[in-house]
Design an enzyme around this catalytic site. Structure first.
Site, PDB file in Angstrom:
ATOM      1  N   GLU A  40       0.810  -1.218   0.000  1.00  0.00           N
ATOM      2  CA  GLU A  40       0.000   0.000   0.000  1.00  0.00           C
ATOM      3  C   GLU A  40       0.844   1.269   0.000  1.00  0.00           C
ATOM      4  O   GLU A  40       0.330   2.363   0.249  1.00  0.00           O
ATOM      5  CB  GLU A  40      -0.970  -0.002   1.198  1.00  0.00           C
ATOM      6  CG  GLU A  40      -1.933  -1.177   1.168  1.00  0.00           C
ATOM      7  CD  GLU A  40      -2.861  -1.235   2.367  1.00  0.00           C
ATOM      8  OE1 GLU A  40      -3.943  -1.826   2.247  1.00  0.00           O
ATOM      9  OE2 GLU A  40      -2.491  -0.677   3.427  1.00  0.00           O
TER      10      GLU A  40
ATOM     11  N   GLU B  66      -6.567  -7.091  -1.898  1.00  0.00           N
ATOM     12  CA  GLU B  66      -6.965  -7.409  -0.524  1.00  0.00           C
ATOM     13  C   GLU B  66      -8.465  -7.235  -0.377  1.00  0.00           C
ATOM     14  O   GLU B  66      -8.978  -6.126  -0.532  1.00  0.00           O
ATOM     15  CB  GLU B  66      -6.278  -6.485   0.490  1.00  0.00           C
ATOM     16  CG  GLU B  66      -4.779  -6.594   0.587  1.00  0.00           C
ATOM     17  CD  GLU B  66      -4.212  -5.676   1.676  1.00  0.00           C
ATOM     18  OE1 GLU B  66      -5.005  -5.192   2.521  1.00  0.00           O
ATOM     19  OE2 GLU B  66      -2.992  -5.445   1.666  1.00  0.00           O
TER      20      GLU B  66
END
Length: 786
Positions: free
Chosen positions: A278, A371
């Site tokens: 991320e 995710e």
């Protein structure tokens, strides 16, 4: 997960000392290239030879490539030797002339073909002194390509020219305290292959695992997305705030990154390098990684096979001379074809969902979600085995004025990151749909029902949009490195949840499914072969054991890598549709009645719930249960056969495919010889309590008949393996044998259906293992044991 102290300091991996002669082999790099549609292949290899002596070393470098045929029989495909002289106290980089292979056995991801591996052995002999050093590695011939798909915007992976629809999970690490073993790695990776997954993302907050992890990914066909160590504790996030400039020592980070590339690059399973979780690495690190991991021209994904020769001539360097050169590098997990591709936080969500939501076009916008997660409570035995008695209390259910329930967990569950089965304002409590849980056993049993439904729906919903909207999905997460209570398909003790088998069902390469948003029946073909001469059998069963709806479709064809809508499931719109019902879908081949896919649902009409299933627990459905066993050392292989012996209702006048006892894809069906052990019914199934020890090798298979007076579905049956009687109360003792591999579990059988389950495990020395079968119609404190 709960932060583990000091997880990024100190020596955590094994340290070994090796003794070599004057010349040692360092960092061989193996690369396969292909020509003529993979008919012609070359194995390239570059390595370093270090002469530590003070004299010129005249050496013989040997390379042997062999393939295992059967058992211990190997075919040597190449054995070459090269004379080399190495100056004193120097390092020589040597590129072995490419070795030619005609139609090598290719390595494929799980579900697409075999995971063929060759053993490459390299040795160096110093003239007059014998062997100085040796190195070996298993190697798979395959080509991995990765690029952004024009139509979906998602990243697409191709292996050997075939696009692979990604269904996999996020891997944290095997054990939070780094008790890493080859045996546990093997179980971990086999579990993921058993779920029909084809990719694991090694999350940036974890680590580069030991080579055994990647070896078993090679063996079982799990593609690996390998992330470098850029995540919340090194990029300015977290409490306390971490260093916003990433790692404190950039040079050390890059040294470790390059060393990791050399350690892992020869694994066939390794598919992608990613800079961070991320986040992207600091500018200088990111620039260095991009340069170090640039693709060799032969592996640029936008080039076709016929042009490879041209690119080889333009770049005279052998591809094995690159640090890697064969796999793409992406700077972060939400960039360049993942999430929105721009680095915005557009992965997730990580909470309970209505199952039908996964099938809606509005659920997720982007082509590849790295995710997405949900609930993950384990079985009650794991709660008792890993927590003190004060952690055995179930959440408090607080109902708000809006009708939504808020679950308030005990402090121990809260510390272990429990995800509730409700989302006030969005999702009504999914456990309450089955009736208010009475105790821990009841809560965990109902949680397993939801785990199965939730994760099957997640993968089926994503697959329903295969290639039209999505290129892949990775579930957050598949396992826990500690005793967590969220996002897991098996717990830290390695006992599977029902979500494991929901995934296993949904991710079949060939699959029949119900679209929970449209109620269309769909057939999924993720393979490279056209599916022909097939039909779907549709049968509905009510709680009284009747089959009010039955249909077999006309035959149809499903093209490769397509999802085909077959028909709408009509039963819910019928005048006398029952509020709760079971649906069984079977995809089968008309020519030989071979079952290609079986999918069992429990459903309710709109606006209803599953509370009628509470009454269904009192049903006494007759079963015939057989067991056969083979034992080698402490390893047990058990074959269980289970048949629902209840009679079909007169409402079903047509002979269904399900009564024909279709052969499964392994040709496994039933037990040929039987000795009878009849248990007379005395009250409800909850009063049945018999121990039947497993027969030893050579004994006749054994059969247990469980008498019952009702017709209907034997619902949500599941096995476990134990060493002895379970204990209860505060002195609870966990008697489970773990891990256990089941070919199927958490299954249901309609009247007349029979299935076979293969179970394998290692039993503790001196134990006498027994297989326990429980189900929705069994009270959890009493079970039929074999």
């Amino acid at each position: 997960m709960c932060p583990i102290r000091d997880r990024n300091t100190g020596i955590w991996d094994e340290v070994s000392i090796c003794i070599t002669g004057a010349v040692n082999i360092t960092d061989p790099h193996l690369v396969s290239t292909f020509h003529d549609d993979f008919k012609r292949s070359y194995l390239h290899c570059t390595l370093q030879l270090e002469n530590k002596s003070s004299w010129l070393a005249d050496c013989s470098l040997k390379i042997q490539v062999s393939a295992e045929l059967e058992g211990d029989i190997c075919l040597v495909e190449h054995l070459q030797s090269y004379a080399i002289s190495i100056p004193p106290r120097s390092v020589l980089e040597y590129t072995i002339p490419p070795l030619f292979f005609y139609k090598p056995n290719l390595w494929w991801p799980n579900g697409m073909g075999k995971q063929s591996l060759y053993n490459v052995e390299i040795s160096v002999d110093v003239n007059g002194l014998g062997e100085s050093d040796a190195w070996s590695h298993y190697f798979g011939f395959r080509k991995v390509e990765s690029s952004i798909d024009d139509s979906t915007g998602g990243r697409i992976f191709k292996v050997n020219g075939e696009p692979i629809f990604i269904r996999g999970g996020n891997w944290i690490l095997s054990d939070g305290l780094l008790r890493l073993t080859k045996k546990r790695y093997m179980t971990d990776i086999k579990f993921h292959a058993d779920m029909n997954f084809n990719m694991l993302r090694c999350w940036g907050g974890g680590l580069a695992e030991r080579p055994d992890f990647y070896h078993f990914c090679d063996v079982y066909g799990l593609m690996v997305w390998q992330e470098f160590w850029i995540t919340g504790d090194v990029d300015g996030r977290g409490l306390p705030i971490s260093n916003p400039d990433g790692p404190l020592d950039h040079a050390l980070f890059l040294l470790c990154a390059r060393d990791t590339v050399k350690l892992l690059r020869n694994h066939a399973s390794l598919a992608l390098w990613v800079g961070g979780n991320e986040q992207v690495p600091p500018i200088d690190i990111n620039r260095a990684l991009k340069n170090d991991l640039k693709l060799h021209p032969m592996f640029l994904s936008n080039q076709t096979t016929k042009n490879q020769g041209k690119y080889l001539s333009q770049d005279p360097s052998d591809p094995s001379r690159y640090l890697d050169g064969t796999r793409a590098y992406v700077q972060g997990s939400m960039w360049d074809g993942f999430a929105d591709g721009k680095g915005d936080f557009t992965d997730g969500p990580y909470e309970i969902q209505h199952p039908e939501s996964f099938f809606k076009n509005s659920f997720y916008k982007y082509g590849f979600n790295p995710e997405v997660g949900s609930v993950g409570v384990p079985v009650a035995a794991t709660i008792r085995a890993t927590m003190p008695p004060e952690g055995w209390s179930i959440p408090i259910f607080k109902k708000g004025i809006d009708g939504y329930i808020e679950e308030v967990p005990n402090p121990i569950w809260d510390y272990h990151k429990y995800i509730p089965y409700s989302k006030p304002g969005k999702v009504h409590d999914q456990i309450e749909l089955y009736g208010h849980p009475k105790d821990l056993d009841d809560f965990c049993e109902k949680a397993q029902l939801i785990n199965y439904v939730q994760y099957r729906a997640l993968l089926e919903g994503w697959t329903s949009f295969m290639w039209t909207k999505f290129t892949g999905v990775l579930i957050w997460k598949t396992q826990n490195p500690w005793t967590g209570l969220r996002g897991q398909f098996y717990d830290h003790l390695q006992d599977q949840t029902a979500g494991f088998y929901g995934c296993r069902c949904a991710a079949e390469p060939i699959h029949v499914q119900l679209n929970l948003a449209s109620y269309n029946i769909e057939v999924v073909n993720t393979t490279s072969d056209k599916l022909t001469d097939v039909a779907v059998e549709i049968s509905v069963w009510d709680l009284d054991g009747a089959s009010p709806y039955y249909k077999v479709t006309e035959k149809f064809v499903v093209p490769p890598k397509k999802v085909k809508q077959i028909m709408e499931m009509e039963y819910p719109k019928m005048k006398n549709a029952k509020p709760v019902y079971f649906l069984l879908l079977k995809l089968f081949r008309l020519s030989d009645k071979e079952a290609l896919s079986r999918n069992f649902y429990w459903l309710h009409l709109p606006g209803k719930d599953y509370k009628l299933l509470e009454e269904y627990r009192q049903k006494t459905i007759p079963l015939e249960i057989g067991s056969g066993i083979s034992v080698s050392g402490g390893t047990y292989k058990v074959r269980m056969s289970i048949k629902n012996k209840s009679k079909k209702s007169a409402a079903e006048s047509t002979t269904s495919v399900s009564t024909m006892e279709l052969e499964d894809r392994n040709g496994v069906h039933g037990i040929s010889e039987e000795t009878n052990c009849v248990v007379q019914k005395s009250g409800l199934w909850s009063k049945i309590h018999r121990n039947i020890d497993l027969a030893r090798s050579g004994d006749k298979p054994r059969t247990l008949e469980v008498k019952g007076i009702d017709s209907g579905v034997a619902f949500f049956l599941h096995f476990s393996v134990h060493t002895s009687e379970s204990s209860t109360g505060e002195n609870y003792r966990d008697t489970r044998i773990l891990p256990v591999h089941y070919s199927d579990n958490y299954f249901s059988l309609t009247p007349g259906e029979k299935m076979t389950a293969d179970i394998s495990f290692e039993a503790p020395e001196g134990s006498k293992p027994r297989v326990i079968l429980r189900g929705w119609n069994y009270h959890l404190n009493h079970a039929v044991m074999m």
